[in-house]
Write a protein that holds these residues in place. Structure first.
Motif, PDB file in Angstrom:
ATOM      1  N   PHE A  29       4.847   5.838   5.296  1.00  0.00           N
ATOM      2  CA  PHE A  29       4.953   5.136   6.125  1.00  0.00           C
ATOM      3  C   PHE A  29       6.677   5.456   6.095  1.00  0.00           C
ATOM      4  O   PHE A  29       7.489   4.971   5.489  1.00  0.00           O
ATOM      5  CB  PHE A  29       4.556   3.686   6.308  1.00  0.00           C
ATOM      6  CG  PHE A  29       3.285   3.637   6.223  1.00  0.00           C
ATOM      7  CD1 PHE A  29       2.642   3.627   7.676  1.00  0.00           C
ATOM      8  CD2 PHE A  29       2.560   4.146   5.334  1.00  0.00           C
ATOM      9  CE1 PHE A  29       1.194   4.052   7.657  1.00  0.00           C
ATOM     10  CE2 PHE A  29       1.160   3.442   5.495  1.00  0.00           C
ATOM     11  CZ  PHE A  29       0.485   4.021   6.811  1.00  0.00           C
ATOM     12  N   SER A  30       7.433   5.502   6.863  1.00  0.00           N
ATOM     13  CA  SER A  30       8.788   4.989   7.424  1.00  0.00           C
ATOM     14  C   SER A  30       9.513   3.371   7.229  1.00  0.00           C
ATOM     15  O   SER A  30      10.380   3.454   6.761  1.00  0.00           O
ATOM     16  CB  SER A  30       9.811   5.364   8.595  1.00  0.00           C
ATOM     17  OG  SER A  30       9.418   4.635   9.804  1.00  0.00           O
ATOM     18  N   SER A  31       8.270   2.797   7.015  1.00  0.00           N
ATOM     19  CA  SER A  31       8.832   1.028   7.513  1.00  0.00           C
ATOM     20  C   SER A  31       7.682   0.414   7.483  1.00  0.00           C
ATOM     21  O   SER A  31       6.744   0.461   8.222  1.00  0.00           O
ATOM     22  CB  SER A  31       9.953   0.823   8.086  1.00  0.00           C
ATOM     23  OG  SER A  31       9.463   0.444   9.782  1.00  0.00           O
ATOM     24  N   THR A  32       8.441  -0.587   6.492  1.00  0.00           N
ATOM     25  CA  THR A  32       6.655  -1.890   6.886  1.00  0.00           C
ATOM     26  C   THR A  32       7.921  -3.207   7.124  1.00  0.00           C
ATOM     27  O   THR A  32       8.112  -3.714   7.033  1.00  0.00           O
ATOM     28  CB  THR A  32       6.279  -2.028   5.293  1.00  0.00           C
ATOM     29  OG1 THR A  32       6.369  -0.749   4.747  1.00  0.00           O
ATOM     30  CG2 THR A  32       5.109  -3.226   5.182  1.00  0.00           C
ATOM     31  N   VAL A  33       6.459  -3.772   7.951  1.00  0.00           N
ATOM     32  CA  VAL A  33       6.956  -5.121   8.680  1.00  0.00           C
ATOM     33  C   VAL A  33       5.662  -5.753   8.288  1.00  0.00           C
ATOM     34  O   VAL A  33       4.944  -5.856   8.428  1.00  0.00           O
ATOM     35  CB  VAL A  33       7.575  -4.957   9.866  1.00  0.00           C
ATOM     36  CG1 VAL A  33       8.161  -6.369  10.046  1.00  0.00           C
ATOM     37  CG2 VAL A  33       8.713  -3.801  10.051  1.00  0.00           C
ATOM     38  N   THR A  34       6.205  -7.218   7.917  1.00  0.00           N
ATOM     39  CA  THR A  34       5.093  -8.095   7.864  1.00  0.00           C
ATOM     40  C   THR A  34       5.943  -9.279   8.169  1.00  0.00           C
ATOM     41  O   THR A  34       6.702  -9.349   9.084  1.00  0.00           O
ATOM     42  CB  THR A  34       5.277  -8.810   6.157  1.00  0.00           C
ATOM     43  OG1 THR A  34       6.488  -9.030   5.399  1.00  0.00           O
ATOM     44  CG2 THR A  34       5.113  -7.609   5.151  1.00  0.00           C
ATOM     45  N   PHE A  35       4.214  -9.977   8.822  1.00  0.00           N
ATOM     46  CA  PHE A  35       4.378 -11.893   9.646  1.00  0.00           C
ATOM     47  C   PHE A  35       3.231 -12.248   8.694  1.00  0.00           C
ATOM     48  O   PHE A  35       2.433 -11.382   7.988  1.00  0.00           O
ATOM     49  CB  PHE A  35       3.822 -10.977  11.376  1.00  0.00           C
ATOM     50  CG  PHE A  35       4.932  -9.849  11.430  1.00  0.00           C
ATOM     51  CD1 PHE A  35       5.731 -10.826  12.194  1.00  0.00           C
ATOM     52  CD2 PHE A  35       4.691  -8.283  11.442  1.00  0.00           C
ATOM     53  CE1 PHE A  35       6.773  -9.866  12.929  1.00  0.00           C
ATOM     54  CE2 PHE A  35       5.162  -7.786  12.584  1.00  0.00           C
ATOM     55  CZ  PHE A  35       6.611  -8.298  12.702  1.00  0.00           C
TER      56      PHE A  35
END
Length: 131
Positions: A29-35
């Motif tokens: 993955f190029s980026s990981t975003v969390t919520f």
């Protein structure tokens, strides 16, 4: 292989830290975003649509969360999905053993799978295999 963007929607801080490490180690993955809940993620999706910025290719969605749970998120995404320029692959990532949750996930055409926590490196490889 094209690197993808993944979102992790989960209220468990420790789990999110672990997932970020596993995702980083995978080099998929190029980026990981969390919520921390579905509402935060829905707001981010609305903002991405409004600003015409890229959407995530994959979402790992917990069921039990405060503010807006996974099922509430799925109701909202059904309303928004006509505005998506690309497909988002959604997987339930839950520690729930309730058969009702598994059946509800299976009956929702927008949910591609139900995975029990913790998600492994092999799980990530499998769900990222689409082009």
């Amino acid at each position: 292989m094209n690197k993808k963007t993944i979102w992790v929607i989960d209220d468990d801080l420790i789990y999110k830290i672990i997932m970020k490490k596993i995702i980083s180690k995978s080099d998929i993955f190029s980026s990981t975003v969390t919520f921390s809940n579905g509402k935060e993620a829905i707001n981010a999706l609305k903002e991405a649509i409004e600003k015409n910025t890229p959407l995530p290719e994959i979402i790992l969605l917990d069921i039990e969360m405060p503010v807006m749970d996974g099922w509430g998120f799925m109701e909202e995404i059904t309303i928004l999905k006509s505005q998506f320029k690309t497909e988002i692959h959604i997987y339930i990532s839950s520690s729930s053993i309730a058969i009702e949750d598994k059946l509800k996930a299976k009956s929702n055409p927008d949910i591609l799978g139900y995975m029990s926590k913790p998600i492994s490196l092999n799980d990530l490889i499998l769900i990222s295999a689409f082009d």
